[in-house]
Scaffold this motif. Structure first.
Motif, short mmCIF file in Angstrom:
data_model
loop_
_atom_site.label_atom_id
_atom_site.label_comp_id
_atom_site.label_asym_id
_atom_site.label_seq_id
_atom_site.Cartn_x
_atom_site.Cartn_y
_atom_site.Cartn_z
N HIS A 57 0.84 -1.21 0.00
CA HIS A 57 0.00 0.00 0.00
C HIS A 57 0.87 1.26 0.00
N CYS A 58 1.91 1.27 0.81
CA CYS A 58 2.79 2.45 0.89
C CYS A 58 3.52 2.68 -0.43
N TYR A 59 3.94 1.60 -1.09
CA TYR A 59 4.53 1.75 -2.41
C TYR A 59 3.57 2.44 -3.36
N SER A 60 2.31 2.03 -3.32
CA SER A 60 1.33 2.60 -4.25
C SER A 60 1.13 4.09 -3.99
N LEU A 61 1.19 4.51 -2.73
CA LEU A 61 1.05 5.93 -2.41
C LEU A 61 2.23 6.73 -2.93
N VAL A 62 3.44 6.19 -2.78
CA VAL A 62 4.64 6.87 -3.28
C VAL A 62 4.52 7.11 -4.78
N HIS A 63 4.12 6.09 -5.52
CA HIS A 63 4.01 6.23 -6.97
C HIS A 63 2.80 7.07 -7.38
N ASP A 64 1.70 6.98 -6.66
CA ASP A 64 0.53 7.82 -6.96
C ASP A 64 0.84 9.30 -6.81
N ASP A 65 1.72 9.63 -5.86
CA ASP A 65 2.04 11.03 -5.59
C ASP A 65 2.99 11.66 -6.60
N LEU A 66 3.60 10.85 -7.46
CA LEU A 66 4.61 11.35 -8.39
C LEU A 66 4.04 12.40 -9.35
N ASP B 139 2.07 17.10 -3.21
CA ASP B 139 3.18 17.57 -2.37
C ASP B 139 3.08 17.08 -0.94
N LEU B 140 1.86 16.70 -0.51
CA LEU B 140 1.64 16.30 0.88
C LEU B 140 1.04 14.92 0.97
N ARG B 141 1.47 14.16 1.96
CA ARG B 141 0.91 12.85 2.28
C ARG B 141 1.00 12.68 3.79
N ARG B 142 -0.16 12.49 4.43
CA ARG B 142 -0.20 12.36 5.90
C ARG B 142 0.41 13.57 6.58
N GLY B 143 0.21 14.74 5.98
CA GLY B 143 0.67 15.98 6.57
C GLY B 143 2.15 16.24 6.43
N ARG B 144 2.86 15.40 5.66
CA ARG B 144 4.30 15.56 5.46
C ARG B 144 4.60 15.65 3.97
N PRO B 145 5.77 16.16 3.60
CA PRO B 145 6.13 16.17 2.17
C PRO B 145 6.11 14.76 1.60
N THR B 146 5.60 14.62 0.40
CA THR B 146 5.63 13.33 -0.28
C THR B 146 7.08 12.94 -0.55
N VAL B 147 7.31 11.67 -0.85
CA VAL B 147 8.68 11.18 -0.95
C VAL B 147 9.45 11.89 -2.06
N HIS B 148 8.83 12.14 -3.19
CA HIS B 148 9.56 12.82 -4.27
C HIS B 148 9.87 14.26 -3.93
N ARG B 149 9.12 14.86 -2.99
CA ARG B 149 9.42 16.22 -2.51
C ARG B 149 10.50 16.19 -1.43
N ALA B 150 10.41 15.23 -0.54
CA ALA B 150 11.40 15.12 0.54
C ALA B 150 12.76 14.68 0.02
N TYR B 151 12.77 13.90 -1.06
CA TYR B 151 14.03 13.38 -1.62
C TYR B 151 14.14 13.86 -3.08
N ASP B 152 13.77 13.05 -4.02
CA ASP B 152 13.73 13.43 -5.43
C ASP B 152 12.93 12.38 -6.16
N GLU B 153 12.59 12.64 -7.40
CA GLU B 153 11.69 11.76 -8.13
C GLU B 153 12.29 10.38 -8.35
N ALA B 154 13.56 10.32 -8.73
CA ALA B 154 14.19 9.02 -8.98
C ALA B 154 14.24 8.18 -7.71
N THR B 155 14.59 8.81 -6.59
CA THR B 155 14.62 8.09 -5.32
C THR B 155 13.23 7.59 -4.94
#
Length: 308
Positions: free
Chosen positions: A87-96, A103-119
């Motif tokens: 489920h968490c993988y799907s959220l990371v990819h959905d947010d791309l 930009d936000l997921r659970r009140g925090r920056p999404t992974v591609h915002r906190a790190y970068d798109e490739a990561t």
């Protein structure tokens, strides 16, 4: 005796803590048997995606369904955690940016915002494959046939005929590939695939672990389908009524993109009545289990009554 709302909430919260601890252990930095190394940045991004948030509803359903059939312990906890990793993988990819561009997921920056798109892409890939590794491990169950059943079920629920296929339909519904007007049946199919399939498997996984017979397993799957449908309708209602601050993510996305939902077709009051109908359908599916299934009955009510 029927459990109270406070009892249900306490059990949900207790399960969330157990799942969090299991995920922390699975996402530790130290390399495991067969691994050459675990890259630090990748692990940090995976932990950002999977830890510190969420109700852990999917693993809760797995654990409670397993308990319904007398199976408790590490097996159900690991299987539920595997579903949560998926489920968490799907959220990371959905947010791309190429998908929902959030930009936000659970009140925090999404992974591609906190790190970068490739990561973010690699973190999602790694969470997905780790989910199947956990299910395939003898630590989850000693029976290889049962583990194979779990792997097959999650693959089908998450793949082209389930979540990923549903996401493709979702992108099409935005009009990316030409004008699309979806009727009620098409919207229900999209939602059943994108959201409902994983929720349904979450419950079915518990039945698999509990060695349920074919009839009982069908009943549990029927319950899971009703719960999954109710979850999505309730989510669409929240998207209209709740604030971004309360939800911890952007709201109103479907309306912005001109994508129809059941709320559009049925209206808010009609959508709320549909939630009630689905709760009744879920209850009916569990009728043969008596009071043993009361926590699962509470779960479907929690799904439609939640405020975040």
């Amino acid at each position: 005796m029927t459990p109270s709302t406070s009892t249900f909430s306490a059990r949900l919260n207790q399960t969330a803590k157990l799942v969090e601890a299991t995920l922390e252990a699975l996402l530790a930095d130290n390399a495991r048997h067969g691994e050459a190394a675990r890259p630090a940045r990748l692990m940090a991004a995976m932990r950002h995606a999977a830890l510190g948030g969420g109700k852990r509803l999917r693993p809760f359903l797995t654990i409670e369904a397993a308990r319904l059939f007398g199976s408790e312990g590490q097996g159900a906890l690991r299987a539920g955690s595997a579903v949560e990793l998926l489920h968490c993988y799907s959220l990371v990819h959905d947010d791309l940016p190429s998908m929902d561009d959030d930009d936000l997921r659970r009140g925090r920056p999404t992974v591609h915002r906190a790190y970068d798109e490739a990561t973010a892409i690699l973190a999602g890939d790694a969470l997905q494959t780790l989910a199947f590794e956990v299910l395939a491990s003898p630590e989850t169950d000693a029976d290889p046939a049962l583990r194979s059943d779990l792997v097959l079920g999650l693959a089908r629920a998450s793949g082209l005929g389930g979540m990923v296929g549903g996401q493709m339909l979702d992108l099409s519904a935005e009009g990316r590939y030409g004008s699309v007007a979806m009727d009620e049946a098409e919207i229900r199919r999209l939602q059943m695939m994108k959201t409902g399939a994983i929720l349904t498997f979450s419950v079915e996984a518990g039945a698999i672990l509990g060695r349920a017979d074919a009839s009982a397993r069908r009943s549990v799957v029927e319950y899971g389908r009703a719960l999954g449908a109710a979850f999505q309708v309730a989510d669409d209602i929240l998207d209209r009524e709740a604030s971004a601050e309360a939800l911890g993510k952007r709201t109103g996305k479907d309306r912005e993109k001109g994508k129809a939902t059941l709320v559009d077709l049925l209206g808010l009051e009609g959508a709320k009545r549909e939630c009630g109908r689905l709760v009744e359908q879920a209850d009916a599916a569990l009728a043969g289990f008596g009071e043993k299934a009361q926590i699962l009955r509470e779960a479907v009510r929690f799904v439609v009554e939640r405020e975040v």
